[in-house]
Write an enzyme that holds these catalytic residues in place. Structure first.
Site, PDB file in Angstrom:
ATOM      1  N   PRO A  98       0.820  -1.216   0.000  1.00 40.65           N
ATOM      2  CA  PRO A  98       0.000   0.000   0.000  1.00 40.65           C
ATOM      3  C   PRO A  98       0.853   1.265   0.000  1.00 40.65           C
ATOM      4  O   PRO A  98       1.946   1.295   0.558  1.00 40.65           O
ATOM      5  CB  PRO A  98      -0.792  -0.114   1.308  1.00 40.65           C
ATOM      6  CG  PRO A  98       0.101  -0.920   2.211  1.00 40.65           C
ATOM      7  CD  PRO A  98       0.795  -1.907   1.297  1.00 40.65           C
ATOM      8  N   GLY A  99       0.346   2.280  -0.633  1.00 35.01           N
ATOM      9  CA  GLY A  99       1.017   3.586  -0.625  1.00 35.01           C
ATOM     10  C   GLY A  99       0.018   4.677  -0.333  1.00 35.01           C
ATOM     11  O   GLY A  99      -0.046   5.216   0.764  1.00 35.01           O
ATOM     12  N   ARG A 100      -0.810   4.991  -1.329  1.00 36.22           N
ATOM     13  CA  ARG A 100      -1.816   6.043  -1.201  1.00 36.22           C
ATOM     14  C   ARG A 100      -2.711   5.839   0.029  1.00 36.22           C
ATOM     15  O   ARG A 100      -3.018   6.780   0.754  1.00 36.22           O
ATOM     16  CB  ARG A 100      -2.673   6.062  -2.468  1.00 36.22           C
ATOM     17  CG  ARG A 100      -3.686   7.186  -2.536  1.00 36.22           C
ATOM     18  CD  ARG A 100      -4.695   6.935  -3.650  1.00 36.22           C
ATOM     19  NE  ARG A 100      -4.066   6.533  -4.893  1.00 36.22           N
ATOM     20  CZ  ARG A 100      -3.787   7.351  -5.901  1.00 36.22           C
ATOM     21  NH1 ARG A 100      -4.093   8.620  -5.808  1.00 36.22           N
ATOM     22  NH2 ARG A 100      -3.224   6.883  -6.999  1.00 36.22           N
TER      23      ARG A 100
ATOM     24  N   TYR B  84      -4.188  13.529 -14.228  1.00 38.76           N
ATOM     25  CA  TYR B  84      -5.223  12.511 -14.148  1.00 38.76           C
ATOM     26  C   TYR B  84      -6.646  13.071 -14.103  1.00 38.76           C
ATOM     27  O   TYR B  84      -7.591  12.310 -13.922  1.00 38.76           O
ATOM     28  CB  TYR B  84      -5.049  11.638 -12.896  1.00 38.76           C
ATOM     29  CG  TYR B  84      -3.668  11.115 -12.657  1.00 38.76           C
ATOM     30  CD1 TYR B  84      -2.954  10.491 -13.672  1.00 38.76           C
ATOM     31  CD2 TYR B  84      -3.069  11.223 -11.416  1.00 38.76           C
ATOM     32  CE1 TYR B  84      -1.678  10.003 -13.450  1.00 38.76           C
ATOM     33  CE2 TYR B  84      -1.800  10.732 -11.178  1.00 38.76           C
ATOM     34  CZ  TYR B  84      -1.108  10.117 -12.208  1.00 38.76           C
ATOM     35  OH  TYR B  84       0.144   9.640 -11.985  1.00 38.76           O
TER      36      TYR B  84
ATOM     37  N   CYS C 246       2.097  29.912 -14.944  1.00 41.43           N
ATOM     38  CA  CYS C 246       1.774  30.512 -16.244  1.00 41.43           C
ATOM     39  C   CYS C 246       1.131  29.496 -17.174  1.00 41.43           C
ATOM     40  O   CYS C 246       1.646  29.196 -18.262  1.00 41.43           O
ATOM     41  CB  CYS C 246       3.032  31.103 -16.875  1.00 41.43           C
ATOM     42  SG  CYS C 246       3.740  32.450 -15.921  1.00 41.43           S
TER      43      CYS C 246
ATOM     44  N   TYR D  42       1.206  11.287  -3.794  1.00 43.96           N
ATOM     45  CA  TYR D  42       1.415  11.665  -5.191  1.00 43.96           C
ATOM     46  C   TYR D  42       1.223  13.161  -5.441  1.00 43.96           C
ATOM     47  O   TYR D  42       0.737  13.562  -6.494  1.00 43.96           O
ATOM     48  CB  TYR D  42       0.485  10.859  -6.113  1.00 43.96           C
ATOM     49  CG  TYR D  42       0.710   9.381  -5.993  1.00 43.96           C
ATOM     50  CD1 TYR D  42       1.846   8.782  -6.518  1.00 43.96           C
ATOM     51  CD2 TYR D  42      -0.203   8.579  -5.326  1.00 43.96           C
ATOM     52  CE1 TYR D  42       2.068   7.424  -6.387  1.00 43.96           C
ATOM     53  CE2 TYR D  42       0.006   7.211  -5.186  1.00 43.96           C
ATOM     54  CZ  TYR D  42       1.145   6.650  -5.716  1.00 43.96           C
ATOM     55  OH  TYR D  42       1.367   5.295  -5.568  1.00 43.96           O
TER      56      TYR D  42
END
Length: 424
Positions: free
Chosen positions: A284-286, A327, A354, A383
């Site tokens: 797992p990460g997020r 995304y 910009c 992320y």
């Protein structure tokens, strides 16, 4: 505070005297002491998530996926809970080593590993290197790698954004089934200890169907490995991918529900094929850090651009959070210093870069924003900073860890001088 934000904010978030606090520290104090933009990480939320994974799969190896956000402080926090590290580059491996993550809790990935990365993995004596290409097999053996997994691509489409699907037909990751069988044969001939298989179908998963289907496919493929190669995986790495809730109406499964569904399907599918149950790895990460993070910005210009659009410009944008541009990611927000005030309208939150596309939130209900208000954007722990840049020569934000009324700096703010550090 709006009720729809409760499930987006960290577990320690609260509103007192009209102001948002995280970890017992008021947002305005954090913004004043550390400046903005500032990413605030809630220790309690991350510990809750890590412990939920460990409780749901006590016999599994749980690895934090560093690509979500590389941080020595977070790695050490998770390591103390028994977690390891999932790394995919030389830099991420060094983060894990400097955080003193035990080598037997490190797995090295990557679809284009260099010889230097393979040698570093071997020298560190990591638990496994995940073979991702046929030409990697002999190079890994020559580099001194001993233990390996083979990443298989099952051809399953996850219910997520195209850019973060990773197991569909034609994916750049892993090997199709026939090449996976070839990799197992060649790996054994090269003297590698091939312990098992790896599969990962994508990121930000909110539905369990594709994940369950993948586990069933993997069991069938393991049975084929037994029949054709007289080889059965002792280890199965199911990757990560569990999503988090970013906006109202799009809830995510809990780690307990997600892991329970995978384990149940794994047990039944393996038993159906008469296979011994493998040791399990999860990455797992997020879902460990996403909800734990809140980004604080200062409001600058408030500009009515048309009859339907009023821009609220913040002192960051796509340099500290490029996910909306990459995304089409969606977020919510609140005015942290006026968190108990009712919204009066719908606003578009834009950055200072910009680009007309430098928009963080297309529409969000807020009280009338004013210059120097503190805008809080929940669910920004994963992320964001890890994918940030210095576009327009904007310096990257600081990050702090909050708990029990205390804030600890875990990543200093970049300075203008830092921007010139690599100039020749």
């Amino acid at each position: 505070m709006r009720a729809d934000l409760t499930d987006l904010l960290p577990a320690s978030a609260a509103v007192a005297d009209g102001e948002l606090s995280v970890g017992g520290v008021p947002a305005s104090e954090l913004a004043e002491e550390f400046g903005t933009p500032l990413v605030v990480y809630c220790e309690r939320t991350m510990l809750d998530q890590a412990r939920a994974y460990r409780a749901a799969a006590p016999d599994a190896r749980v690895l934090y996926s560093l690509k979500a956000f590389q941080s020595l402080a977070l790695l050490r926090l998770f390591a103390a809970e028994g977690l390891g590290a999932d790394v995919s580059t030389l830099g991420e491996l060094e983060f894990a080593r400097r955080a003193d993550v035990p080598a037997d809790r490190i797995v090295v990935h990557g679809n284009n590993k260099s010889d230097d990365e393979l040698r570093a993995a071997a020298a560190a004596d990591v638990a496994f290197v995940v073979l991702d290409a046929l030409d990697e097999i002999e190079r890994a053996a020559a580099a001194g790698v001993r233990r390996a997994l083979v990443r298989a691509t099952p051809g399953i489409d996850a219910e997520t954004h195209e850019a973060i699907k990773t197991a569909h037909h034609g994916s750049k990751f892993g090997l199709p089934p026939e090449q996976t069988l070839e990799a197992i044969e060649r790996g054994r001939e090269a003297g590698l200890q091939l312990a098992g298989l790896h599969v990962h179908i994508g990121s930000q998963l909110l539905e369990l169907g594709a994940a369950k289907m993948t586990v069933e496919w993997l069991a069938g493929f393991a049975a084929e490995c037994r029949e054709r190669l007289d080889w059965v995986p002792e280890v199965v790495d199911l990757g990560g991918g569990l999503g988090i809730q970013y906006v109202e109406g799009e809830p995510a499964p809990s780690p307990a529900l997600f892991v329970e569904a995978l384990l149940d399907r794994l047990t039944r599918a393996w038993q159906l094929h008469g296979l011994p149950l493998p040791r399990l790895i999860l990455e797992p990460g997020r879902s460990l850090v996403g909800r734990a993070g809140v980004t604080l910005y200062r409001v600058g210009t408030v500009k009515q651009a048309s009859e339907t659009t009023t821009y609220v410009a913040i002192d960051g944008g796509m340099s500290d959070n490029p996910r909306p541009q990459l995304y089409g990611a969606r977020y919510s927000a609140l005015l942290a210093n006026r968190a108990d005030e009712a919204p009066v309208g719908s606003y578009c939150v834009c950055g200072k870069h910009c680009e007309s596309g430098d928009v963080l939130i297309d529409r969000v209900a807020l009280p009338e924003p004013k210059r120097d208000d503190v805008l809080a954007v929940p669910a920004t722990g994963a992320y964001t900073l890890g994918m940030g840049s210095n576009y327009n020569s904007v310096t990257r934000p600081a990050a702090v860890l909050v708990a029990n009324g205390q804030a600890t700096l875990i990543r200093r703010r970049e300075t203008i001088d830092d921007l010139f550090a690599f100039e020749a």
